[in-house]
Design a protein around this motif. Structure first.
Motif, PDB file in Angstrom:
ATOM      1  N   ALA A  22       0.833  -1.202   0.000  1.00 44.89           N
ATOM      2  CA  ALA A  22       0.000   0.000   0.000  1.00 44.89           C
ATOM      3  C   ALA A  22       0.871   1.257   0.000  1.00 44.89           C
ATOM      4  CB  ALA A  22      -0.942  -0.007   1.202  1.00 44.89           C
ATOM      5  N   GLU A  23       1.961   1.247   0.793  1.00 45.15           N
ATOM      6  CA  GLU A  23       2.872   2.393   0.820  1.00 45.15           C
ATOM      7  C   GLU A  23       3.504   2.631  -0.555  1.00 45.15           C
ATOM      8  OE1 GLU A  23       5.680   1.488   3.852  1.00 45.15           O
ATOM      9  OE2 GLU A  23       4.267   1.804   5.507  1.00 45.15           O
ATOM     10  N   LEU A  24       3.894   1.548  -1.222  1.00 43.77           N
ATOM     11  CA  LEU A  24       4.493   1.676  -2.547  1.00 43.77           C
ATOM     12  C   LEU A  24       3.481   2.196  -3.569  1.00 43.77           C
ATOM     13  CD1 LEU A  24       6.549  -1.633  -2.507  1.00 43.77           C
ATOM     14  CD2 LEU A  24       7.496   0.679  -2.462  1.00 43.77           C
ATOM     15  N   LEU A  25       2.232   1.767  -3.437  1.00 40.55           N
ATOM     16  CA  LEU A  25       1.199   2.260  -4.348  1.00 40.55           C
ATOM     17  C   LEU A  25       0.933   3.739  -4.112  1.00 40.55           C
ATOM     18  CD1 LEU A  25      -0.876   1.929  -6.547  1.00 40.55           C
ATOM     19  CD2 LEU A  25      -2.424   0.831  -4.906  1.00 40.55           C
ATOM     20  N   VAL A  26       0.923   4.172  -2.852  1.00 41.63           N
ATOM     21  CA  VAL A  26       0.738   5.603  -2.557  1.00 41.63           C
ATOM     22  C   VAL A  26       1.840   6.427  -3.216  1.00 41.63           C
ATOM     23  CG1 VAL A  26       0.824   7.333  -0.712  1.00 41.63           C
ATOM     24  CG2 VAL A  26      -0.593   5.298  -0.443  1.00 41.63           C
ATOM     25  N   GLU A  27       3.070   5.933  -3.145  1.00 39.16           N
ATOM     26  CA  GLU A  27       4.195   6.616  -3.791  1.00 39.16           C
ATOM     27  C   GLU A  27       3.937   6.767  -5.297  1.00 39.16           C
ATOM     28  OE1 GLU A  27       8.372   4.745  -4.652  1.00 39.16           O
ATOM     29  OE2 GLU A  27       8.361   5.437  -2.570  1.00 39.16           O
TER      30      GLU A  27
END
Length: 218
Positions: A85-90
């Protein structure tokens, strides 16, 4: 979280592993299918427009995502879900640098029996931290999967599309009426599920639909 080395990227990932993730690269500008050249339309999107505006997917479904996603999805390894999820937000910050973001998030639902067996919906668990990070409302009760379809895994594209006809129903249209909706899922394979869900959201009054996912299958 991958090589067990020191995490130096602000998340549980080192710089070297971050660089070596299977970044998607050149892709269809609508469905994110990997293509030799960026910004083109794939054959399917040319002959059968999908209804959604675009798919944002930072990765190809390849190693190590093809291990992390099943571990999260089937074995409740929630830490992998948080990392993805953090990588997708980036990726979303980059994707919407010059254009307005969707106005609300809708996770792709599981059928009730499947969710009861699994214990959770992976799309909802991905959507929660994304909604918090982007300060967007999360609408979990909008879509319902009303058809208990057979597993999509291993089915050819034509059977996947037949399998999903009439699979979704919008049960609460107010949160999406006239709005640009982000439909959240973990992996897009043939696009059959997101096409069917997109049609349901648009028929219920959504202004536009984009799709956000972790990975796209070549």
């Amino acid at each position: 979280m991958l090589c067990l080395g020191a995490a130096d990227t602000g998340r549980e990932l080192c710089h070297a592993c971050h660089l070596e993730l299977p970044w998607l690269g050149s892709q269809c500008r609508m469905c994110a299918l990997p293509l030799p050249n960026d910004g083109q339309l794939c054959g399917q999107c040319q002959t059968s427009p999908p209804g959604f505006v675009r798919v944002v997917a930072p990765f190809r479904y390849a190693f190590p995502l093809d291990s992390l996603i099943p571990a999260f999805k089937y074995h409740r390894q929630y830490a992998f879900g948080r990392l993805m999820a953090e990588l997708l937000v980036e990726a979303l910050h980059d994707a919407y640098r010059d254009s307005p973001r969707p106005e609300c998030l809708v996770p792709l639902p599981l059928h009730g029996r499947r969710q009861a067996r699994r214990g959770f919906n992976q799309a909802t668990e991905l959507a929660r931290p994304i909604a918090r990070a982007l300060e967007l409302p999360l609408s979990t009760g909008v879509l319902r999967r009303v058809k208990a379809t057979a597993s999509q895994q291993g089915l050819p594209a034509a059977e996947r599309h037949r399998n999903l006809q009439g699979a979704f129903r919008c049960v609460r249209a107010a949160p999406i009426e006239g709005r640009h909706v982000a439909l959240v899922d973990d992996v897009v394979t043939t696009g059959a599920s997101i096409r069917s869900a997109t049609r349901t959201l648009l028929d219920a009054g959504a202004g536009q639909v984009s799709v956000w996912c972790i990975a796209r299958t070549p």
